[in-house]
Design an enzyme around this catalytic site. Structure first.
Site, PDB file in Angstrom:
ATOM      1  N   SER A 146      39.261 -29.929 -53.711  1.00  0.00           N
ATOM      2  CA  SER A 146      37.813 -29.926 -53.912  1.00  0.00           C
ATOM      3  C   SER A 146      37.334 -31.363 -54.128  1.00  0.00           C
ATOM      4  O   SER A 146      37.777 -32.289 -53.443  1.00  0.00           O
ATOM      5  CB  SER A 146      37.454 -29.020 -55.094  1.00  0.00           C
ATOM      6  OG  SER A 146      36.059 -28.999 -55.287  1.00  0.00           O
ATOM      7  N   SER A 147      36.483 -31.577 -55.100  1.00  0.00           N
ATOM      8  CA  SER A 147      35.928 -32.907 -55.356  1.00  0.00           C
ATOM      9  C   SER A 147      35.310 -32.950 -56.743  1.00  0.00           C
ATOM     10  O   SER A 147      34.771 -31.943 -57.232  1.00  0.00           O
ATOM     11  CB  SER A 147      34.857 -33.243 -54.312  1.00  0.00           C
ATOM     12  OG  SER A 147      34.129 -34.401 -54.680  1.00  0.00           O
ATOM     13  N   TYR A 160      27.616 -31.494 -49.540  1.00  0.00           N
ATOM     14  CA  TYR A 160      29.063 -31.583 -49.708  1.00  0.00           C
ATOM     15  C   TYR A 160      29.489 -30.946 -51.024  1.00  0.00           C
ATOM     16  O   TYR A 160      30.448 -30.164 -51.083  1.00  0.00           O
ATOM     17  CB  TYR A 160      29.498 -33.046 -49.653  1.00  0.00           C
ATOM     18  CG  TYR A 160      30.979 -33.272 -49.800  1.00  0.00           C
ATOM     19  CD1 TYR A 160      31.852 -33.001 -48.754  1.00  0.00           C
ATOM     20  CD2 TYR A 160      31.510 -33.777 -50.990  1.00  0.00           C
ATOM     21  CE1 TYR A 160      33.215 -33.224 -48.877  1.00  0.00           C
ATOM     22  CE2 TYR A 160      32.862 -33.995 -51.131  1.00  0.00           C
ATOM     23  CZ  TYR A 160      33.715 -33.717 -50.074  1.00  0.00           C
ATOM     24  OH  TYR A 160      35.068 -33.930 -50.197  1.00  0.00           O
ATOM     25  N   LYS A 164      32.002 -27.656 -51.641  1.00  0.00           N
ATOM     26  CA  LYS A 164      33.210 -27.730 -52.455  1.00  0.00           C
ATOM     27  C   LYS A 164      33.128 -26.783 -53.654  1.00  0.00           C
ATOM     28  O   LYS A 164      34.152 -26.254 -54.107  1.00  0.00           O
ATOM     29  CB  LYS A 164      33.443 -29.170 -52.919  1.00  0.00           C
ATOM     30  CG  LYS A 164      33.870 -30.109 -51.802  1.00  0.00           C
ATOM     31  CD  LYS A 164      35.202 -29.688 -51.197  1.00  0.00           C
ATOM     32  CE  LYS A 164      35.724 -30.693 -50.192  1.00  0.00           C
ATOM     33  NZ  LYS A 164      37.043 -30.313 -49.635  1.00  0.00           N
TER      34      LYS A 164
END
Length: 253
Positions: A146-147, A160, A164
């Site tokens: 993920s982030s 984005y 995620k």
């Protein structure tokens, strides 16, 4: 003998950056690694060569994600590669790393851009996991990349971050669903990590990104790969449904 000797692994988007580091690390730990790529066959073959150069085993699989038939193409190539080398299409480790990032102010996001990023970053991983359930061995591992952007605000990356965030739900819900099979499902969230792109070669940009981490430096893909390798190993058998912060302290505030 590595921690993953005898295991098979698929790492999506592993021809460069974090994905490459993960593929190479799993290979060094003894896994047979399927190096997935959408474009850049030469780069994927370089990863295969790097794994083999370290004494491991790997092969490349091409499939463009986010398009009709993507999962079928991926798993047909995966099965062929695994059966050729092991006599079976069984999978032990699935790493959903492939992702698409586009930056721009919220006002600049178009429906096509939104749909494309959602298709690659969230829809494809969901159906990859779904498809993998038929060949994923009991006691297997699913790890989603993920982030840290799901925990901090950056308006230029809202789409984005949304994709995620959706990806993270796979770990939450599938970990409960797959618990009886002893399959763990976890999320790893990198921060600003040098993927070899031109952006990281600009001194001013690199300095600014370094300040995001409590360690004062840009992330190294190998550091993220080490976390993934731990989760893929038997050492992490009691960890599932977790969000692992691998941002280098970026989320500390």
């Amino acid at each position: 003998m590595g921690r993953l000797t005898g295991k098979t692994a698929l790492v999506t988007g592993s021809s460069r950056g974090i994905g490459r580091a993960i593929a190479e690390k799993l290979g060094r730990e003894g896994a047979l690694v399927a190096v997935h790529y959408a474009n850049g066959a030469n780069s994927a073959e370089e990863v295969v060569a790097a794994v083999e150069g370290d004494g491991g085993r790997a092969f490349a699989v091409r499939a463009e994600l986010g398009v009709p038939g993507d999962v079928d193409t991926l798993f047909e190539g995966l099965a062929a590669g695994l059966e050729e080398r092991t006599g079976s299409a069984d999978l032990d480790i699935l790493v959903n790393n492939a992702g698409l990032m586009a930056m721009g102010a919220p006002e600049e996001v178009t429906p096509d851009m939104f749909d494309r990023m959602m298709a690659v970053n969230a829809k494809a991983p969901f159906f990859i996991v779904q498809r993998a359930l038929a060949t994923l061995r009991d006691g297997g591992r699913v790890i989603n990349i993920s982030s840290g952007l799901t925990r901090v605000a950056n308006p230029d990356q809202v789409t984005y971050g949304m994709t995620k965030g959706a990806l993270e739900q796979i770990a939450l819900h599938f970990s409960r669903h797959l618990g009886p099979r002893r399959i763990t499902v976890n999320t790893v969230a990198p921060g600003s990590t040098d993927n070899g792109g031109e952006l990281f070669k600009i001194p001013e940009v690199r300095e600014a990104l370094s300040k995001l981490s409590t360690f004062g430096e840009v992330g190294d893909p190998a550091a993220v790969a080490d976390v993934v390798a731990f989760l893929a190993s038997d050492d992490a058998r009691w960890v599932t449904g977790a969000f692992i912060d691998a941002t280098g302290g970026t989320l500390l505030g």
